[in-house]
Design an enzyme around this catalytic site. Sequence first.
Site, PDB file in Angstrom:
ATOM      1  N   LYS A 107       8.411  24.672   4.853  1.00 44.99           N
ATOM      2  CA  LYS A 107       9.197  25.740   5.501  1.00 44.99           C
ATOM      3  C   LYS A 107       8.298  26.514   6.447  1.00 44.99           C
ATOM      4  CE  LYS A 107      13.428  27.489   5.237  1.00 44.99           C
ATOM      5  NZ  LYS A 107      14.659  26.834   4.772  1.00 44.99           N
ATOM      6  N   GLY A 219      28.418  36.547   5.063  1.00 47.23           N
ATOM      7  CA  GLY A 219      27.650  35.934   6.146  1.00 47.23           C
ATOM      8  C   GLY A 219      28.551  35.174   7.104  1.00 47.23           C
ATOM      9  N   GLY A 221      27.057  33.483   9.874  1.00 46.33           N
ATOM     10  CA  GLY A 221      26.098  32.739  10.698  1.00 46.33           C
ATOM     11  C   GLY A 221      26.464  31.267  10.663  1.00 46.33           C
ATOM     12  N   ASN A 222      25.490  30.410  10.905  1.00 42.83           N
ATOM     13  CA  ASN A 222      25.740  28.969  10.965  1.00 42.83           C
ATOM     14  C   ASN A 222      26.414  28.433   9.697  1.00 42.83           C
ATOM     15  OD1 ASN A 222      25.508  26.280  11.981  1.00 42.83           O
ATOM     16  ND2 ASN A 222      23.750  26.015  10.629  1.00 42.83           N
ATOM     17  N   ALA A 223      25.983  28.919   8.537  1.00 41.31           N
ATOM     18  CA  ALA A 223      26.555  28.407   7.285  1.00 41.31           C
ATOM     19  C   ALA A 223      27.927  29.043   7.003  1.00 41.31           C
ATOM     20  CB  ALA A 223      25.592  28.668   6.140  1.00 41.31           C
TER      21      ALA A 223
HETATM   22  N1  GLU Z   1      17.092  25.143   7.057  1.00 43.04           N
HETATM   23  C1  GLU Z   1      17.967  24.231   6.366  1.00 43.04           C
HETATM   24  C2  GLU Z   1      17.769  24.330   4.859  1.00 43.04           C
HETATM   25  O1  GLU Z   1      17.327  25.333   4.341  1.00 43.04           O
HETATM   26  C3  GLU Z   1      17.837  22.820   6.894  1.00 43.04           C
HETATM   27  C4  GLU Z   1      16.472  22.242   6.766  1.00 43.04           C
HETATM   28  C5  GLU Z   1      16.293  20.938   7.522  1.00 43.04           C
HETATM   29  O2  GLU Z   1      17.246  20.460   8.124  1.00 43.04           O
HETATM   30  O3  GLU Z   1      15.183  20.422   7.471  1.00 43.04           O
HETATM   31  O4  GLU Z   1      18.126  23.441   4.139  1.00 43.04           O
END
Ligand code: GLU
Length: 422
Positions: A107, A219, A221-223
């Site tokens: 991350k 939320g 956002g994207n999710a």
């Molecule tokens: N940020 C997203 C997650 O927390 C996607 C991570 C990715 O696609 O590598 O799962």
Amino acid sequence: MAREELDPFKISQTQLDAAADLMSLDKQAHALLREPKQTVVANIPVKMRDGTTKVFTGFRVLYNDARGPGKGGIRFHPQENLDTVKALSAWMTWKCSLADIPLGGAKGGVICDTKSMNLQELENLSRGYMRAFSRFVGPDRDVPAPDVYTTPQIMAWMLDEYEKLEGHHAPAMITGKPVELSGSEGRYDSTAMGGMYVLRETAKMAKMDLARSKIAIQGFGNAGKFAFEIATKLAKAKVVAITDSAGGIYDPKGLDYEKLSRVKEETGSVDNYKGGSKISNEELFTLDVDVLIPAAIENQITKHNADKINASVVLELANGPVTPEADKILFERGIIDMPDFLVNSGGVIVSYFEWVQNRDGYYWTEDDVYKKLDAIVTRSFGSVVKTQKEYKAKGKKITPREAAYIIAVDRVAKAMKARGWY
Ligand code: GLU
């Protein structure tokens, strides 16, 4: 009342410890899995619009790569810190392992407030991040992606910077790219889509009719936004409440997705929606609904509000929204809490598809992507339920999160063993 532990990394370790205990994990494997393999911190100089240079702190943590290259998003957030990034990298490790895709966990993050930055400053920061971390990422090393407040455009700038430094094309070094720059079809709403497959399976198991269900989402956002769209359009459920960082809205008759998207786009917050009544985040969690979807950030359901939740199912679309103490309360109250690294695994699963397509140079249709995603998510869900049943037969009632941990940790431990790491 004793203070509740809210440090995400300590929480991730507590969750791992509980699973290690249940599965009698080898002590050496446990010690290896309690800490990240590699942590990099960089101070990134960025040219701002007024001609000055501002220094931003960025992180990239590779938690574990026994099963494959590191994988995980980059967050741009004003409250970002190393412990959060470490926790998120651990959760990525379990997420990829539970999905049984050949990737490890990683991350990244930058402490910044994207809302106060213009496009040029964002581009400068994204390119600066890649210059600082290019030696630590790559298609076979560690593959970044979007997360909170990062976008396909940001991925495109990062790819471009990386390719300039390396002197060749390398589309598989980052995922979540725009479709026109070797991104995958279906990636933009894949996190929500995966979550909806989990909800479909959970509803089947709980004998809940989704078409008659009421949903509340934290939320937009994207999710959260795509979860709203898919829940109403595909599952025919009613979303009755939504909040974002500025406020929220509740209408027991159901909220209109198109109207809400327009309001969010034009005014910046769902709070300006006409109709229904205004609600706070705290109120959203207490609503009498069938499904509650936390789709924002970590530590939202704690011991202070877990006993006030009225939903039958909690679907964790955000990373880390429920604390271990809240976990126990929900379990004792018979609320089905589906864990983050199963529910939101759709994003990284389609990222994996993107990586595969980039390496092959051969691209799939959206339909193909969704079908393959459904198969993986449904398989993961099935393995979680099966593990719960196996433990129950041995006289131990375990949560879906504990079951998911047991499966994921076992796979990583076996890969480390095969490599001779312990
Ligand atoms: N940020 C997203 C997650 O927390 C996607 C991570 C990715 O696609 O590598 O799962």
